[in-house]
Write a protein that holds these residues in place. Structure first.
Motif, PDB file in Angstrom:
ATOM      1  N   PRO A  84     -40.024   6.750 -17.616  1.00 37.20           N
ATOM      2  CA  PRO A  84     -40.583   5.567 -18.275  1.00 37.20           C
ATOM      3  C   PRO A  84     -39.514   4.500 -18.512  1.00 37.20           C
ATOM      4  CG  PRO A  84     -41.382   7.562 -19.333  1.00 37.20           C
ATOM      5  CD  PRO A  84     -40.312   7.997 -18.375  1.00 37.20           C
ATOM      6  N   CYS A  85     -39.827   3.259 -18.129  1.00 36.12           N
ATOM      7  CA  CYS A  85     -38.848   2.178 -18.228  1.00 36.12           C
ATOM      8  C   CYS A  85     -39.498   0.936 -18.831  1.00 36.12           C
ATOM      9  CB  CYS A  85     -38.284   1.853 -16.847  1.00 36.12           C
ATOM     10  SG  CYS A  85     -37.039   0.534 -16.849  1.00 36.12           S
ATOM     11  N   PHE A  86     -38.803   0.332 -19.774  1.00 40.25           N
ATOM     12  CA  PHE A  86     -39.252  -0.898 -20.427  1.00 40.25           C
ATOM     13  C   PHE A  86     -38.147  -1.931 -20.274  1.00 40.25           C
ATOM     14  CE2 PHE A  86     -39.755  -3.886 -23.866  1.00 40.25           C
ATOM     15  CZ  PHE A  86     -41.128  -3.991 -24.069  1.00 40.25           C
ATOM     16  N   ILE A  87     -38.465  -3.090 -19.703  1.00 48.35           N
ATOM     17  CA  ILE A  87     -37.482  -4.168 -19.548  1.00 48.35           C
ATOM     18  C   ILE A  87     -37.806  -5.297 -20.513  1.00 48.35           C
ATOM     19  CG2 ILE A  87     -36.590  -5.959 -18.018  1.00 48.35           C
ATOM     20  CD1 ILE A  87     -36.897  -4.115 -15.677  1.00 48.35           C
ATOM     21  N   LEU A  88     -36.804  -5.702 -21.274  1.00 49.78           N
ATOM     22  CA  LEU A  88     -36.919  -6.858 -22.161  1.00 49.78           C
ATOM     23  C   LEU A  88     -35.876  -7.877 -21.718  1.00 49.78           C
ATOM     24  CD1 LEU A  88     -38.059  -8.214 -24.764  1.00 49.78           C
ATOM     25  CD2 LEU A  88     -36.228  -7.052 -26.020  1.00 49.78           C
ATOM     26  N   TYR A  89     -36.336  -9.110 -21.444  1.00 53.01           N
ATOM     27  CA  TYR A  89     -35.355 -10.120 -21.056  1.00 53.01           C
ATOM     28  C   TYR A  89     -35.627 -11.448 -21.731  1.00 53.01           C
ATOM     29  CZ  TYR A  89     -38.619 -12.166 -17.542  1.00 53.01           C
ATOM     30  OH  TYR A  89     -39.670 -12.779 -16.899  1.00 53.01           O
ATOM     31  N   LYS A  90     -34.575 -12.292 -21.750  1.00 59.61           N
ATOM     32  CA  LYS A  90     -34.668 -13.609 -22.377  1.00 59.61           C
ATOM     33  C   LYS A  90     -34.218 -14.684 -21.395  1.00 59.61           C
ATOM     34  CE  LYS A  90     -33.342 -16.392 -26.372  1.00 59.61           C
ATOM     35  NZ  LYS A  90     -32.469 -16.578 -27.540  1.00 59.61           N
ATOM     36  N   ARG A 116     -42.531  -6.444  -4.858  1.00 63.72           N
ATOM     37  CA  ARG A 116     -41.396  -5.990  -5.651  1.00 63.72           C
ATOM     38  C   ARG A 116     -41.149  -6.903  -6.863  1.00 63.72           C
ATOM     39  NH1 ARG A 116     -37.110  -2.611  -4.166  1.00 63.72           N
ATOM     40  NH2 ARG A 116     -35.213  -2.872  -5.385  1.00 63.72           N
ATOM     41  N   LEU A 117     -40.755  -6.296  -7.968  1.00 62.65           N
ATOM     42  CA  LEU A 117     -40.442  -7.037  -9.185  1.00 62.65           C
ATOM     43  C   LEU A 117     -39.261  -7.976  -8.948  1.00 62.65           C
ATOM     44  CD1 LEU A 117     -40.584  -7.500 -12.303  1.00 62.65           C
ATOM     45  CD2 LEU A 117     -39.039  -5.529 -12.527  1.00 62.65           C
ATOM     46  N   LYS A 118     -39.387  -9.219  -9.446  1.00 59.37           N
ATOM     47  CA  LYS A 118     -38.303 -10.200  -9.331  1.00 59.37           C
ATOM     48  C   LYS A 118     -38.032 -10.823 -10.691  1.00 59.37           C
ATOM     49  CE  LYS A 118     -39.243 -11.450  -4.496  1.00 59.37           C
ATOM     50  NZ  LYS A 118     -39.636 -12.547  -3.582  1.00 59.37           N
ATOM     51  N   TYR A 141     -41.383  -9.259 -21.115  1.00 59.04           N
ATOM     52  CA  TYR A 141     -41.195  -7.819 -20.919  1.00 59.04           C
ATOM     53  C   TYR A 141     -42.020  -7.347 -19.734  1.00 59.04           C
ATOM     54  CZ  TYR A 141     -45.855  -6.433 -22.512  1.00 59.04           C
ATOM     55  OH  TYR A 141     -47.209  -6.252 -22.598  1.00 59.04           O
ATOM     56  N   ILE A 142     -41.629  -6.239 -19.199  1.00 56.50           N
ATOM     57  CA  ILE A 142     -42.422  -5.541 -18.190  1.00 56.50           C
ATOM     58  C   ILE A 142     -42.112  -4.062 -18.333  1.00 56.50           C
ATOM     59  CG2 ILE A 142     -40.693  -5.757 -16.346  1.00 56.50           C
ATOM     60  CD1 ILE A 142     -43.167  -6.109 -14.436  1.00 56.50           C
ATOM     61  N   CYS A 143     -43.068  -3.219 -18.065  1.00 52.49           N
ATOM     62  CA  CYS A 143     -42.860  -1.779 -18.275  1.00 52.49           C
ATOM     63  C   CYS A 143     -43.663  -0.962 -17.270  1.00 52.49           C
ATOM     64  CB  CYS A 143     -43.253  -1.390 -19.697  1.00 52.49           C
ATOM     65  SG  CYS A 143     -44.932  -1.861 -20.152  1.00 52.49           S
ATOM     66  N   THR A 144     -43.239   0.272 -17.094  1.00 59.93           N
ATOM     67  CA  THR A 144     -43.990   1.212 -16.276  1.00 59.93           C
ATOM     68  C   THR A 144     -45.208   1.680 -17.063  1.00 59.93           C
ATOM     69  OG1 THR A 144     -42.641   3.052 -17.109  1.00 59.93           O
ATOM     70  CG2 THR A 144     -41.926   2.004 -15.055  1.00 59.93           C
ATOM     71  N   MET A 165     -34.073  -3.659  -9.300  1.00 64.14           N
ATOM     72  CA  MET A 165     -33.752  -2.457  -8.534  1.00 64.14           C
ATOM     73  C   MET A 165     -33.867  -1.209  -9.407  1.00 64.14           C
ATOM     74  SD  MET A 165     -30.169  -1.502  -6.535  1.00 64.14           S
ATOM     75  CE  MET A 165     -30.198  -2.990  -5.534  1.00 64.14           C
ATOM     76  N   PHE A 166     -33.358  -1.288 -10.628  1.00 64.49           N
ATOM     77  CA  PHE A 166     -33.392  -0.147 -11.534  1.00 64.49           C
ATOM     78  C   PHE A 166     -34.832   0.190 -11.925  1.00 64.49           C
ATOM     79  CE2 PHE A 166     -32.948   1.899 -15.732  1.00 64.49           C
ATOM     80  CZ  PHE A 166     -32.068   2.917 -15.403  1.00 64.49           C
ATOM     81  N   PHE A 167     -35.645  -0.824 -12.129  1.00 63.91           N
ATOM     82  CA  PHE A 167     -37.047  -0.625 -12.496  1.00 63.91           C
ATOM     83  C   PHE A 167     -37.787   0.150 -11.405  1.00 63.91           C
ATOM     84  CE2 PHE A 167     -41.502  -2.038 -12.868  1.00 63.91           C
ATOM     85  CZ  PHE A 167     -41.734  -1.780 -14.210  1.00 63.91           C
ATOM     86  N   GLU A 168     -37.556  -0.219 -10.155  1.00 60.55           N
ATOM     87  CA  GLU A 168     -38.219   0.463  -9.035  1.00 60.55           C
ATOM     88  C   GLU A 168     -37.763   1.913  -8.933  1.00 60.55           C
ATOM     89  OE1 GLU A 168     -40.660  -0.765  -7.308  1.00 60.55           O
ATOM     90  OE2 GLU A 168     -40.542  -2.718  -8.298  1.00 60.55           O
ATOM     91  N   ILE A 169     -36.485   2.156  -9.186  1.00 62.30           N
ATOM     92  CA  ILE A 169     -35.965   3.529  -9.146  1.00 62.30           C
ATOM     93  C   ILE A 169     -36.618   4.375 -10.232  1.00 62.30           C
ATOM     94  CG2 ILE A 169     -33.904   4.957  -9.503  1.00 62.30           C
ATOM     95  CD1 ILE A 169     -32.276   2.645  -8.251  1.00 62.30           C
ATOM     96  N   CYS A 170     -36.716   3.824 -11.444  1.00 63.61           N
ATOM     97  CA  CYS A 170     -37.357   4.544 -12.555  1.00 63.61           C
ATOM     98  C   CYS A 170     -38.813   4.885 -12.224  1.00 63.61           C
ATOM     99  CB  CYS A 170     -37.286   3.725 -13.836  1.00 63.61           C
ATOM    100  SG  CYS A 170     -35.647   3.657 -14.583  1.00 63.61           S
ATOM    101  N   LYS A 171     -39.511   3.919 -11.628  1.00 62.32           N
ATOM    102  CA  LYS A 171     -40.908   4.161 -11.251  1.00 62.32           C
ATOM    103  C   LYS A 171     -41.003   5.294 -10.242  1.00 62.32           C
ATOM    104  CE  LYS A 171     -42.872   0.415  -9.802  1.00 62.32           C
ATOM    105  NZ  LYS A 171     -43.937  -0.512  -9.372  1.00 62.32           N
ATOM    106  N   ASN A 172     -40.145   5.263  -9.243  1.00 65.40           N
ATOM    107  CA  ASN A 172     -40.174   6.283  -8.190  1.00 65.40           C
ATOM    108  C   ASN A 172     -39.775   7.657  -8.708  1.00 65.40           C
ATOM    109  OD1 ASN A 172     -40.936   4.337  -6.320  1.00 65.40           O
ATOM    110  ND2 ASN A 172     -38.831   3.915  -5.672  1.00 65.40           N
TER     111      ASN A 172
END
Length: 247
Positions: free
Chosen positions: A187-193, A165-167, A139-142, A176-183
């Motif tokens: 608040p953005c939370f990414i969960l990936y597998k 930049r997040l990769k 996971y990664i989050c703002t 790309m979406f994470f950076e937009i949310c930050k700007n």
């Protein structure tokens, strides 16, 4: 000239206090499958259809009800009032040159509707997993995410981010979406597998199970699996079986 994105809302309700869940079109389509599973299991109601040049056009039957006379398209919005969640389901890849504009438009639309945060579900190539014995989830989050306490208690593994930049390799538009949310201060939370291509429906079940630990989608007092309803559209994930005449 920026492209036009059209949002046709059936329900114009204010979404204060709601969480937005969105999948990234990524390796194995795990995020999209997980959103399908959430929509089907919670019997979520469609409240909007989105038309944009950012999508490859897709049109088909209702993926959750074969008896329905309504059609589904490349991008639709579903709501569950009891859980205070909104799902933006994406069923087609984004056209890259329009992706930035559309993702910015998503953030603008839902900020205007007062959603409190975004959870993005995606996946990454299995070969990118560097520590074999650890969980397949990251996971990664703002800084402003509301899930800090939950992930700390669960001791989830954070995405190993290098400087800049997040990769997330294979993760589609997630970075790309994470950076937009930050700007845009959403608040953005990414969960990936980590996963490979193939039958990724088990990965979707696994992702919804993990998501439920931080976003209360299903009752904790009942068996988790019994509350899930597989979408009828999954019966055709791999098309029809080969005709017997060829053997």
């Amino acid at each position: 000239m920026s492209p036009s994105h059209y949002w046709k809302f059936i329900d114009e309700s204010d979404l204060s206090g709601y969480s937005l869940i969105i999948p990234s079109v990524a390796v194995g389509n795990v995020g999209q499958l997980a959103c399908d599973l959430i929509i089907s299991s919670l019997k979520m109601k469609k409240i909007a259809t989105v038309y944009s040049p950012a999508f490859i056009p897709v049109l088909g039957y209702d993926p959750y009800d074969l008896k329905s006379k309504s059609l589904s398209s490349s991008c639709e919005v579903y709501i569950c009032d009891s859980r205070k969640i909104v799902v933006l389901q994406i069923r087609a890849p984004l056209v890259y040159k329009f992706a930035q504009s559309f993702l910015e438009n998503i953030v603008q639309i839902f900020k205007e509707k007062n959603v409190q945060n975004v959870v993005l579900l995606t996946s990454s190539y299995a070969h990118e997993k560097k520590h074999i014995s650890t969980s397949p989830f990251r996971y990664i989050c703002t800084e402003s995410t509301p899930y800090d306490n939950e992930v700390n208690e669960l001791k989830w593994t954070k995405h190993d981010q290098e400087e800049g930049r997040l990769k997330i390799f294979g993760g589609g538009f997630a970075s790309m979406f994470f950076e937009i949310c930050k700007n845009k201060s959403l608040p953005c939370f990414i969960l990936y597998k980590f996963c490979s291509e193939g039958d990724n429906s088990p990965d979707a079940y696994d992702m919804v199970y993990h998501l439920n630990k931080i976003v209360p989608l299903f009752s904790q007092d009942k068996d988790f699996s019994s509350q899930l309803k597989q979408p009828v559209s999954w019966k055709l994930l791999f098309g029809r079986p080969p005709p017997k005449d060829i053997y």
